[in-house]
Design a protein around this motif. Sequence first.
Motif, mmCIF file in Angstrom:
data_model
loop_
_atom_site.group_PDB
_atom_site.id
_atom_site.type_symbol
_atom_site.label_atom_id
_atom_site.label_comp_id
_atom_site.label_asym_id
_atom_site.label_seq_id
_atom_site.Cartn_x
_atom_site.Cartn_y
_atom_site.Cartn_z
ATOM 1 N N LYS A 44 0.454 -1.473 0.016
ATOM 2 C CA LYS A 44 -0.437 0.368 -0.193
ATOM 3 C C LYS A 44 0.914 1.250 -0.213
ATOM 4 N N SER A 45 1.880 1.553 0.994
ATOM 5 C CA SER A 45 3.037 2.531 1.406
ATOM 6 C C SER A 45 3.657 2.910 -0.484
ATOM 7 N N THR A 46 4.394 1.556 -0.649
ATOM 8 C CA THR A 46 4.807 1.750 -2.025
ATOM 9 C C THR A 46 3.700 2.743 -3.367
ATOM 10 N N PRO A 85 1.383 11.123 5.191
ATOM 11 C CA PRO A 85 2.258 10.264 5.412
ATOM 12 C C PRO A 85 1.611 8.998 6.321
ATOM 13 N N GLN A 86 2.320 7.896 6.095
ATOM 14 C CA GLN A 86 2.006 7.305 7.441
ATOM 15 C C GLN A 86 3.146 7.144 8.657
ATOM 16 N N ASP A 87 4.123 7.979 8.106
ATOM 17 C CA ASP A 87 4.673 7.878 9.540
ATOM 18 C C ASP A 87 4.971 9.553 10.146
ATOM 19 N N LEU A 161 -4.727 9.344 1.823
ATOM 20 C CA LEU A 161 -4.178 9.683 3.620
ATOM 21 C C LEU A 161 -2.820 7.533 3.977
ATOM 22 N N ASP A 162 -2.275 7.659 3.759
ATOM 23 C CA ASP A 162 -1.426 6.282 4.160
ATOM 24 C C ASP A 162 -1.454 6.073 5.889
ATOM 25 N N GLU A 163 -2.922 4.982 5.662
ATOM 26 C CA GLU A 163 -2.649 4.196 7.230
ATOM 27 C C GLU A 163 -3.009 5.703 8.321
ATOM 28 N N PRO A 164 -3.885 6.647 7.907
ATOM 29 C CA PRO A 164 -4.041 8.110 8.970
ATOM 30 C C PRO A 164 -4.744 7.683 10.142
#
Length: 309
Positions: A44-46, A85-87, A161-164
């Motif tokens: 997913k993040s990639t 971002p996820q982080d 939105l990456d795992e927000p």
Amino acid sequence: MANEVLVARGLRKAYGERVAVQEVDLVLRPGEVLGLLGPNGAGKSTTVGMICGLTVPDAGTVTLSGGTSLATDEAGYKRRIGLVPQDIALYEELPAGMNVELFGALYGMAPELLKRRRDEVLAMVGLADRARDKPSTFSGGMKRRLNIACALVHDPEILLLDEPTAGVDPQSRNAIFDNLEMLKRAGKALVYTTHYMEEAERLADRITIIDHGRVVAEGRQAELFARLPAAQTLHVEIAGEPDDALLAGLPGVKRSGQRLDVSVGDIARDAGPLLAALAQRGVEVRGIASARATLEDVFLALTGRQLRD
Ligand code: ADP
Ligand code: MG
């Protein structure tokens, strides 16, 4: 491109021998949330990284409406996309308002516009009264909301939105969901990655299920559920433990102890005949409950595995 604001075709990314993403196609439309659902490590993040231009794909293309791509107009492309971002990425020791301004400055926003947008996005995420405070004093949920404000300052058409909701309290989570509903109504196109099927079910208009770097299914939720052998399960509590031979003629019935699990396509249509058939066989029914199929069931049916480890 008909109504699409973004079309990704054939995205592929490998890290050494490991293929993180392959043959991924995605389509985004204005006013829609695309849920990108998959377990940890699915890619997913990639995928999000390749869409926003942080990760260079080995193959594939991403094109925005009007034909804009990173190759033809990198600055124009990036102005139309916002990333959460996820982080969490913030300057912890700079005031919240200044964090937002720094993100806006990356897009070359004029000072007057930037100040106005800063105040708008901070108000939107419920942090207007914390503009002078440092993120180092914020809760996880507040930091995430500030990161969302930063991603929105340049008013992008597309928000990734990456795992927000990772590390976010329930109150902030609901506030984030409200923000996303509002952005949707304003015609933005959203990508929401998650490994929580409840979040995808609640937010997403369309869902792409990704596993081991590949799209295993995509569509509206109803379309995904339609791929299951049954849309619902009836749980029937019975008296005693009848011989399974007695139940053999009943389709979709599995017995565990004093409970029958029955896969049905349509409760309203199928429950009556089932109960009648049980009565006819002398099986006493003590209780009945139903459960609808979930995206977890879809994932299990497609991959043979659970969504969560
Ligand atoms: P997800 O976001 O769905 O959890 P990722 O896109 O982060 O998945 O990762 C997909 C796969 O690619 C995983 O196997 C991960 O270990 C690998 N991967 C991701 N980023 C890197 C990297 N920078 N270097 C090496 N491997 C990576
Ligand atoms: Mg990830």
